[in-house]
Structure formats: structure tokens, C-alpha cells
Scaffold this motif. Sequence first.
Motif, PDB file in Angstrom:
ATOM      1  N   ALA A  14     -57.373 -22.206 -51.940  1.00 16.48           N
ATOM      2  CA  ALA A  14     -56.907 -23.308 -51.090  1.00 16.48           C
ATOM      3  C   ALA A  14     -55.653 -23.907 -51.744  1.00 16.48           C
ATOM      4  CB  ALA A  14     -58.001 -24.355 -50.930  1.00 16.48           C
TER       5      ALA A  14
ATOM      6  N   GLU B 140     -60.550 -25.282 -44.333  1.00 19.88           N
ATOM      7  CA  GLU B 140     -60.250 -23.924 -43.878  1.00 19.88           C
ATOM      8  C   GLU B 140     -61.087 -22.895 -44.627  1.00 19.88           C
ATOM      9  OE1 GLU B 140     -55.764 -23.503 -43.369  1.00 19.88           O
ATOM     10  OE2 GLU B 140     -55.987 -25.503 -44.243  1.00 19.88           O
ATOM     11  N   GLN B 141     -61.429 -23.192 -45.879  1.00 25.74           N
ATOM     12  CA  GLN B 141     -62.339 -22.309 -46.611  1.00 25.74           C
ATOM     13  C   GLN B 141     -63.668 -22.186 -45.865  1.00 25.74           C
ATOM     14  OE1 GLN B 141     -62.606 -24.063 -50.561  1.00 25.74           O
ATOM     15  NE2 GLN B 141     -61.318 -22.458 -51.420  1.00 25.74           N
TER      16      GLN B 141
ATOM     17  N   THR C 163     -56.302 -16.542 -48.791  1.00 29.36           N
ATOM     18  CA  THR C 163     -55.690 -17.850 -49.023  1.00 29.36           C
ATOM     19  C   THR C 163     -55.797 -18.713 -47.777  1.00 29.36           C
ATOM     20  OG1 THR C 163     -53.489 -17.144 -48.314  1.00 29.36           O
ATOM     21  CG2 THR C 163     -54.015 -16.888 -50.658  1.00 29.36           C
ATOM     22  N   CYS C 164     -55.736 -20.022 -48.003  1.00 26.69           N
ATOM     23  CA  CYS C 164     -55.633 -21.007 -46.927  1.00 26.69           C
ATOM     24  C   CYS C 164     -54.979 -22.238 -47.547  1.00 26.69           C
ATOM     25  CB  CYS C 164     -57.016 -21.316 -46.341  1.00 26.69           C
ATOM     26  SG  CYS C 164     -58.155 -22.082 -47.517  1.00 26.69           S
ATOM     27  N   ASP C 165     -54.978 -23.331 -46.831  1.00 27.01           N
ATOM     28  CA  ASP C 165     -54.356 -24.541 -47.376  1.00 27.01           C
ATOM     29  C   ASP C 165     -55.377 -25.511 -47.960  1.00 27.01           C
ATOM     30  OD1 ASP C 165     -51.729 -23.800 -46.890  1.00 27.01           O
ATOM     31  OD2 ASP C 165     -51.747 -24.604 -44.846  1.00 27.01           O
TER      32      ASP C 165
ATOM     33  N   ILE D 189     -61.313 -17.411 -52.044  1.00 27.65           N
ATOM     34  CA  ILE D 189     -60.375 -18.043 -51.107  1.00 27.65           C
ATOM     35  C   ILE D 189     -59.604 -19.136 -51.837  1.00 27.65           C
ATOM     36  CG2 ILE D 189     -60.089 -19.183 -48.887  1.00 27.65           C
ATOM     37  CD1 ILE D 189     -62.950 -18.177 -48.180  1.00 27.65           C
TER      38      ILE D 189
ATOM     39  N   LEU E  52     -63.271 -19.934 -42.900  1.00 26.44           N
ATOM     40  CA  LEU E  52     -63.130 -18.527 -43.280  1.00 26.44           C
ATOM     41  C   LEU E  52     -64.461 -17.927 -43.735  1.00 26.44           C
ATOM     42  CD1 LEU E  52     -59.703 -18.638 -45.158  1.00 26.44           C
ATOM     43  CD2 LEU E  52     -60.188 -17.396 -43.031  1.00 26.44           C
TER      44      LEU E  52
END
Length: 457
Positions: free
Chosen positions: A36, A81-82, A75-77, A34, A85
Motif C-alpha cells: 500500500a 484497497e488491500q 500494489t495499491c495506494d 500487497i 484485492l
Amino acid sequence: MSKKLVWFRQDLRVKDNPALHHAAKSGEVICVYIEAKKQREQHHEARAKVGLIYDSLLLLREDLNKLNIPLHIMTCDYFDEQRALIKELIKDKDADALFFNNEYPINELERDRGVEKELGADGIDVNRFHGDMALEPNQVKNKQGDPYRVFTPYKKAWIEVHKTAPIEPISIPDKQNANIGEQITEDFSQDYRQDLWPPGEQAALERVDKFLDKVDQYKSKRDIPSVAGTSCISPYLAIGAISSKQCIHALLNHYDGEEQKLYGNTWFSELVWREFYRQVLIDNPQLTKHKPFNTDAKEVWVDNQEAFDAWKEGKTGFPIIDAAMRQLNQTGWMHNRLRMNAAMFLNKLCLVDWRSGERYFMETLIDGDFASNNGGWQWCSSTGADGAPYFRIMSPLSQSQRFDPEGEFIRKLVPELKDLDKKSIHNPSSEQRQEAGYPEPIIDYKESRKRALELLG
């Protein structure tokens, strides 16, 4: 059969991957990476490094798929958020355990503690491993049980631990009996010099094998930027496409298991420096908050934006410094000897805060690694663990004459000076500079050195 989720981070390899190895022994494996994106921007990491990561992930997926293991690329920001997810994936895939290899900077540690706490509350087993260091953290301590602050005694102690507990890279997992299924792919690719840094685990292994053929010349050639005298393995270590354990083990095999030859090798010392800076970071988490290791060190830096801009652009008027900075800007990498030269020039001669240079290196280097980059900059600024004494200030002219005596490196990176003779190229006259369109020096070396010694002493 129970399902296990393996979370890849800075460990983009199938071989010598503790989290992957142990997960595969305990159930059916599903993998995820993931990215970020905004978090990485906050950490000032280079787009070139992101590009190498993405392309290496695609190759990692191919290797995992051969073992019937899927890899989801998401992906995330931000790190928060990781965590969300990961929880969703565990629920969606009906997994009962998470496996990952530890990262040591403070933001990563806090994220991982949060993941462990939240999943633990849900009854999910969290398994953490040390895949980033050849010897596990905190194994190397002094007789009082305290961490080392100086490299040489650390290295001696490291060797003593290694003698009693030899390191052996972990093998790849067995092929599993499972369907790969559909794999998530969220593109976060970036441009980088793939001609210089081919992606993936296999490229890293091949580069080490090729380097071992000339590793005995490393000591004599590693400081000469015009020759290919270094391993150029650092980008792969930074993303975990290869481990330091694999590098050390490969070097030991090169010497047919003769440990004394291993311990006396200069490349081995550089790998142990990497271990040292990681241990320093683990013992001193304040380093991630831009604090100096040595709190008694004088910090006398001035606001000199003009000098900083000239340094970044390779327009200082000092040919070896400008060649180094142009190499960085053009390739995403800089020769190690020149990293010291460029850092000391900016910090001690221009008196620009080492944090500014540290950040620019991270923003530009394809091998950007917080522990090693911070350690190097603090060493040069005399604020770090086992730092250079305050009065050690490398002369750009003498360094240039000593390590690029024919001016080969300068000619390649500062082509406007290519027609100068081997004496003039290190410090062109005003007339030569004008003819070549090359700037005058932004500082007077002798005066700047004198000023630095007065302020830092």
C-alpha cells in the motif's frame, strides 16, 4: 483440495511463519503480498526499507516456488484497497480461507478487523496468528494481571514465562503437489544500500550465525560505533525476514541449551526490549496517534526549525552528533548508542519536539519499526514507558570522548575533521573549525542543559 490464501505483510520468511505453516497443513497454498504505497508514505516509512522489502520478496518467491507455492506481488495506494484485492483474490482463486500474522499499530488492526468482518460475512474462514513476537501478546503480566510499565520487571516475568513454555521456531511447510502458474509482479523497488543490507531470509540467517561467533563480546563492544560490535539484524527483524523467536532460539543453541547463559546475555536483553515495546504499543494504542505514554510528563518543546535542519543535515557543530546523522543519511542505519545521543541532543538540548525526530528517523531508517522507534524516542524525551528521568541528558562531548576516544568514527563520517588529533576532534577550536569548513556549535551545551532542567523539572 481446498485452497488457502496466505497474506504476507511484515513476515517475509518461510521459516517460523505461523500463518504459512498452518495454511499449508490445511490445503493448497497461494500467497500474496500487497504494498500500500501511499499508506506507507503516510506512515513516514523510508524508501530504503521499501527497497529491502521488494528485493526480499523476490527471494521469498524463489523459496516458496521450490515448495510449489506461488507468490503474487501486488500494489495499491491504501489499506482499504488491500481489503478489496484480498476479496478479489479469494474469489478468483476459489479459496475458502485467509491466513495472516497480526500487526499491532492501530491502522493495521482496524484494517484487519475490517477484512475479518467482510470475509466472515461471505463465509470465508479468517485465521490470525502471532508471528512477530517470541512470546504471544499479553502472556507477560504482573500479579494483578496488569501490563508492565517498566522494563526490568517485564524482563524478569518474560523469563519466567519462557522457562515454563520454551519457544521453538516453526519448520517450513512441506512441498505441495500443485502448479505454480503465472505470478503477478508489480514493481515497487527503491534504491538502498544493498552492499550493507543484502536482502532476504537467508541473508538474515547468515548474519545471525556470523554474529553469534562474537556475541559474548557484544556487551563490551556494542557502544563503540567505530567497531562492528552489534548484530545489524534490525532491518531484517523490521520486515520479518527473520523473527525474534529465531534469534532467541539461535542464541540458546549457541549456549547448548543453557538457559541461564541465555538470560544473562546482553543481546537477549535487547531482543526482550523489542518485545516490551510491542506490548506497550498493544496496551496503549494511543501511541500511534502521537500521544505520550506518560500523560503527566512535561512537554515544553519549542519551534526551532534552524536547529532541526542542522541536526538532520549533520551540521550541528557537535562532531559525534553530526557523524551519527551522516551515518543515518548515508546508510539508512544508525548505531544504537548514537540514536540515544542524537535523540537527546535534538529533544532535550534543542527542545525540538520528539515527534519531529521520531518522524525523521522513520523516514530515513531501513530498520524503521514503529514500536521500537516510538519507544526509543519517548524513552529519550522522558515521556515513555520506563523513560529516562527528565534530568538524564547525555553530553555530546563526554559521550564522544567515552565511546569514540580515538575519534575513529568521527574521522570516517566527518572527514573534514580527519586531520585533528584525538583530543581536538571531539570539540574543535574556532580556528580549527574555520580551517576545516566545519560549523560552530548551534547551542551552548551548559546553557541548554540548564534551560532543559528548569523547564522539564
